[in-house]
Design an enzyme around this catalytic site. Structure first.
Site, PDB file in Angstrom:
ATOM      1  N   ASP A  11       0.483  -1.154  -0.173  1.00 30.12           N
ATOM      2  CA  ASP A  11      -0.126   0.230   0.266  1.00 30.12           C
ATOM      3  C   ASP A  11       0.788   1.164  -0.371  1.00 30.12           C
ATOM      4  O   ASP A  11       2.195   1.172   0.623  1.00 30.12           O
ATOM      5  CB  ASP A  11      -1.232   0.184   1.137  1.00 30.12           C
ATOM      6  CG  ASP A  11      -1.975   1.088   1.485  1.00 30.12           C
ATOM      7  OD1 ASP A  11      -2.563   1.650   0.875  1.00 30.12           O
ATOM      8  OD2 ASP A  11      -1.450   1.673   2.582  1.00 30.12           O
ATOM      9  N   LEU A  12       0.252   2.702  -0.479  1.00 33.06           N
ATOM     10  CA  LEU A  12       1.219   3.592   0.159  1.00 33.06           C
ATOM     11  C   LEU A  12       1.213   4.625   0.428  1.00 33.06           C
ATOM     12  O   LEU A  12       1.949   4.478   2.369  1.00 33.06           O
ATOM     13  CB  LEU A  12       0.708   4.438  -1.732  1.00 33.06           C
ATOM     14  CG  LEU A  12       2.130   5.746  -2.328  1.00 33.06           C
ATOM     15  CD1 LEU A  12       3.448   5.153  -1.868  1.00 33.06           C
ATOM     16  CD2 LEU A  12       1.009   6.730  -3.237  1.00 33.06           C
ATOM     17  N   ASP A  13       0.133   5.297   1.178  1.00 36.89           N
ATOM     18  CA  ASP A  13      -0.305   6.267   1.832  1.00 36.89           C
ATOM     19  C   ASP A  13      -0.211   5.173   3.487  1.00 36.89           C
ATOM     20  O   ASP A  13      -1.254   4.798   3.675  1.00 36.89           O
ATOM     21  CB  ASP A  13      -1.624   6.952   2.089  1.00 36.89           C
ATOM     22  CG  ASP A  13      -2.069   7.314   0.433  1.00 36.89           C
ATOM     23  OD1 ASP A  13      -1.062   8.225   0.227  1.00 36.89           O
ATOM     24  OD2 ASP A  13      -2.781   7.232   0.434  1.00 36.89           O
ATOM     25  N   THR A  19       1.492  10.569   3.718  1.00 40.13           N
ATOM     26  CA  THR A  19       1.091  11.108   3.290  1.00 40.13           C
ATOM     27  C   THR A  19      -0.748  11.862   3.744  1.00 40.13           C
ATOM     28  O   THR A  19      -1.700  12.010   3.712  1.00 40.13           O
ATOM     29  CB  THR A  19       0.234  10.823   1.323  1.00 40.13           C
ATOM     30  OG1 THR A  19       0.662   9.081   1.325  1.00 40.13           O
ATOM     31  CG2 THR A  19       0.754  11.415   0.790  1.00 40.13           C
ATOM     32  N   LYS A  47      -8.577   5.720   6.845  1.00 41.05           N
ATOM     33  CA  LYS A  47      -7.561   5.560   5.372  1.00 41.05           C
ATOM     34  C   LYS A  47      -7.507   4.331   5.211  1.00 41.05           C
ATOM     35  O   LYS A  47      -8.407   3.468   5.369  1.00 41.05           O
ATOM     36  CB  LYS A  47      -6.427   4.497   7.215  1.00 41.05           C
ATOM     37  CG  LYS A  47      -6.131   6.378   7.493  1.00 41.05           C
ATOM     38  CD  LYS A  47      -5.408   6.304   8.783  1.00 41.05           C
ATOM     39  CE  LYS A  47      -4.639   7.072   9.176  1.00 41.05           C
ATOM     40  NZ  LYS A  47      -3.858   6.936  10.675  1.00 41.05           N
ATOM     41  N   GLY A  48      -7.368   4.315   3.693  1.00 40.20           N
ATOM     42  CA  GLY A  48      -7.478   2.747   2.804  1.00 40.20           C
ATOM     43  C   GLY A  48      -8.587   3.554   2.033  1.00 40.20           C
ATOM     44  O   GLY A  48      -9.298   2.900   0.968  1.00 40.20           O
ATOM     45  N   ARG A  51     -12.058   8.321  -2.387  1.00 42.81           N
ATOM     46  CA  ARG A  51     -12.491   9.777  -2.372  1.00 42.81           C
ATOM     47  C   ARG A  51     -13.561  10.044  -1.405  1.00 42.81           C
ATOM     48  O   ARG A  51     -13.645  10.238  -0.582  1.00 42.81           O
ATOM     49  CB  ARG A  51     -12.259  10.464  -3.185  1.00 42.81           C
ATOM     50  CG  ARG A  51     -11.471  12.214  -2.666  1.00 42.81           C
ATOM     51  CD  ARG A  51     -11.326  12.603  -4.407  1.00 42.81           C
ATOM     52  NE  ARG A  51      -9.839  11.585  -5.390  1.00 42.81           N
ATOM     53  CZ  ARG A  51      -9.008  12.296  -5.729  1.00 42.81           C
ATOM     54  NH1 ARG A  51     -10.513  12.862  -7.293  1.00 42.81           N
ATOM     55  NH2 ARG A  51      -8.400  11.438  -6.838  1.00 42.81           N
ATOM     56  N   SER A 116      -2.678   0.650  -4.141  1.00 41.24           N
ATOM     57  CA  SER A 116      -3.269   1.726  -3.450  1.00 41.24           C
ATOM     58  C   SER A 116      -4.162   2.320  -4.016  1.00 41.24           C
ATOM     59  O   SER A 116      -4.666   2.499  -5.510  1.00 41.24           O
ATOM     60  CB  SER A 116      -1.706   2.744  -3.542  1.00 41.24           C
ATOM     61  OG  SER A 116      -3.105   4.243  -3.139  1.00 41.24           O
ATOM     62  N   ALA A 117      -5.185   2.880  -3.077  1.00 42.52           N
ATOM     63  CA  ALA A 117      -6.516   3.457  -3.558  1.00 42.52           C
ATOM     64  C   ALA A 117      -6.375   4.603  -4.331  1.00 42.52           C
ATOM     65  O   ALA A 117      -7.343   5.295  -4.577  1.00 42.52           O
ATOM     66  CB  ALA A 117      -7.558   3.368  -2.557  1.00 42.52           C
ATOM     67  N   SER A 118      -5.077   4.729  -4.108  1.00 42.51           N
ATOM     68  CA  SER A 118      -5.446   6.795  -4.482  1.00 42.51           C
ATOM     69  C   SER A 118      -5.203   6.523  -5.830  1.00 42.51           C
ATOM     70  O   SER A 118      -3.962   6.384  -6.505  1.00 42.51           O
ATOM     71  CB  SER A 118      -3.972   7.101  -3.898  1.00 42.51           C
ATOM     72  OG  SER A 118      -3.556   8.999  -4.094  1.00 42.51           O
ATOM     73  N   ASN A 120      -4.156   9.607  -6.952  1.00 39.52           N
ATOM     74  CA  ASN A 120      -2.630  10.218  -6.888  1.00 39.52           C
ATOM     75  C   ASN A 120      -1.382   9.768  -6.915  1.00 39.52           C
ATOM     76  O   ASN A 120      -0.001  10.081  -6.664  1.00 39.52           O
ATOM     77  CB  ASN A 120      -2.851  11.200  -6.225  1.00 39.52           C
ATOM     78  CG  ASN A 120      -3.694  12.535  -6.258  1.00 39.52           C
ATOM     79  OD1 ASN A 120      -4.048  12.543  -7.433  1.00 39.52           O
ATOM     80  ND2 ASN A 120      -4.753  12.377  -5.244  1.00 39.52           N
ATOM     81  N   LYS A 147     -11.662  -0.749  -1.632  1.00 34.37           N
ATOM     82  CA  LYS A 147     -10.805  -1.437  -0.960  1.00 34.37           C
ATOM     83  C   LYS A 147     -11.179  -1.505   0.626  1.00 34.37           C
ATOM     84  O   LYS A 147     -12.676   0.129   0.309  1.00 34.37           O
ATOM     85  CB  LYS A 147      -9.675  -1.506   0.228  1.00 34.37           C
ATOM     86  CG  LYS A 147      -8.310  -1.918  -1.006  1.00 34.37           C
ATOM     87  CD  LYS A 147      -7.124  -0.665   0.156  1.00 34.37           C
ATOM     88  CE  LYS A 147      -5.801  -1.125  -0.855  1.00 34.37           C
ATOM     89  NZ  LYS A 147      -4.962  -0.011  -0.509  1.00 34.37           N
ATOM     90  N   GLU A 171       0.085  -3.278   4.786  1.00 35.41           N
ATOM     91  CA  GLU A 171      -1.199  -2.485   4.711  1.00 35.41           C
ATOM     92  C   GLU A 171      -1.444  -1.848   6.246  1.00 35.41           C
ATOM     93  O   GLU A 171      -0.841  -2.408   7.340  1.00 35.41           O
ATOM     94  CB  GLU A 171      -2.954  -3.339   4.750  1.00 35.41           C
ATOM     95  CG  GLU A 171      -3.280  -2.682   3.352  1.00 35.41           C
ATOM     96  CD  GLU A 171      -3.951  -1.626   3.361  1.00 35.41           C
ATOM     97  OE1 GLU A 171      -3.781  -0.750   3.351  1.00 35.41           O
ATOM     98  OE2 GLU A 171      -3.839  -1.496   1.826  1.00 35.41           O
ATOM     99  N   ASP A 172      -1.694  -0.719   6.065  1.00 31.60           N
ATOM    100  CA  ASP A 172      -1.995   0.302   6.715  1.00 31.60           C
ATOM    101  C   ASP A 172      -3.681   0.464   7.720  1.00 31.60           C
ATOM    102  O   ASP A 172      -3.456   0.865   9.203  1.00 31.60           O
ATOM    103  CB  ASP A 172      -0.882   1.475   7.799  1.00 31.60           C
ATOM    104  CG  ASP A 172      -1.969   2.727   6.444  1.00 31.60           C
ATOM    105  OD1 ASP A 172      -2.086   2.111   5.393  1.00 31.60           O
ATOM    106  OD2 ASP A 172      -2.863   3.021   6.794  1.00 31.60           O
TER     107      ASP A 172
END
Ligand code: B16
Ligand code: MG
Length: 218
Positions: A11-13, A19, A47-48, A51, A116-118, A120, A147, A171-172
């Protein structure tokens, strides 16, 4: 079932970059404009989460109803503010040990993917020169279902021609841990055991991960 891990999906964020604080600043501003306060505690629930789903949670906190058009407008405005914040990100905002661990994984001959869900995610990877760390990148623009739906992680496995049993996820967020499990993958939770209740292993950050822990635990 025999699991031989050949791919790590990150995962990214909250796992590679910090972020979450920028998402929070932007959503807090949205809430302020709509006339209510949005706390850090409320923010945990975003989180995760995608948007639009994040906006729905925010609106439920503020007990506000908006038309679909107004929702699009608010989500877009939040994203523009978020983008202005991440435009100034520096390499020192890469979380401690993340770059080093992903390199270690690659040097050991395992494949790596970003999940990542983002929408961006590519901007952030480019900004911080992280793109070369991944054999595949699946972000929010490539999936229909966010997710905890497993679509992101299943797509990452498919992109690398891997079976789900050959992949583990880092994952966070609870939504991400649930997405990994729904995909049939084991999951390393990054953060606190109080938040990530059912992760298969929990560490406070990638700086605490050793390669041997993959073999030992999965
Ligand atoms: P965007 P991840 C997620 O990224 C964030 O954790 C979440 O807070 C955010 O709402 C979501 O991306 C969508 O982001 O608005 O940039 O498309 O943790 O899955 O890397
Ligand atoms: Mg995350």
């Amino acid at each position: 079932m025999m699991r031989i891990i050949k791919t790590c999906i990150f995962d990214l964020d909250g796992v590679i970059v910090d972020t979450a604080k920028y998402h929070y600043m932007a959503w807090k501003e949205t809430a302020r404009e709509l006339g209510f306060d949005f706390t850090e505690n409320d923010n945990e629930r975003l989180k995760g989460v995608s948007r639009m789903a994040s906006l729905e949670i925010l609106l439920s906190v503020g007990k506000i109803k908006l038309s679909d058009e107004e929702k699009e407008y608010q989500a877009d405005k939040k994203n523009k503010y978020y983008q202005s914040l991440i435009a100034g990100m520096k390499p020192d905002e890469i979380l401690h040990g993340a770059y080093e661990f992903i390199e270690l994984v690659r040097n050991a001959g395992l494949k790596t993917a970003l999940g990542s869900a983002s929408k961006n995610a590519m901007t952030i990877l480019n900004r911080l020169n992280l793109t070369q760390l991944f054999d595949a990148v699946i972000d929010g623009s490539q999936v229909i279902n966010a997710k905890p739906n497993p679509e992101i992680f299943l797509k990452a496995a498919k992109a690398l021609n891997m079976d789900v049993a050959q992949c583990i996820v880092f994952e966070d967020a609870q939504a991400g841990v649930d997405a990994a499990h729904a995909a049939g993958m084991k999951c390393v939770g990054i953060g606190s055991p109080d938040v990530l209740k059912n992760a298969d292993l929990i560490v406070s950050g990638l700086d605490k991960m050793l390669l041997g822990m993959i073999e030992e635990n999965f």
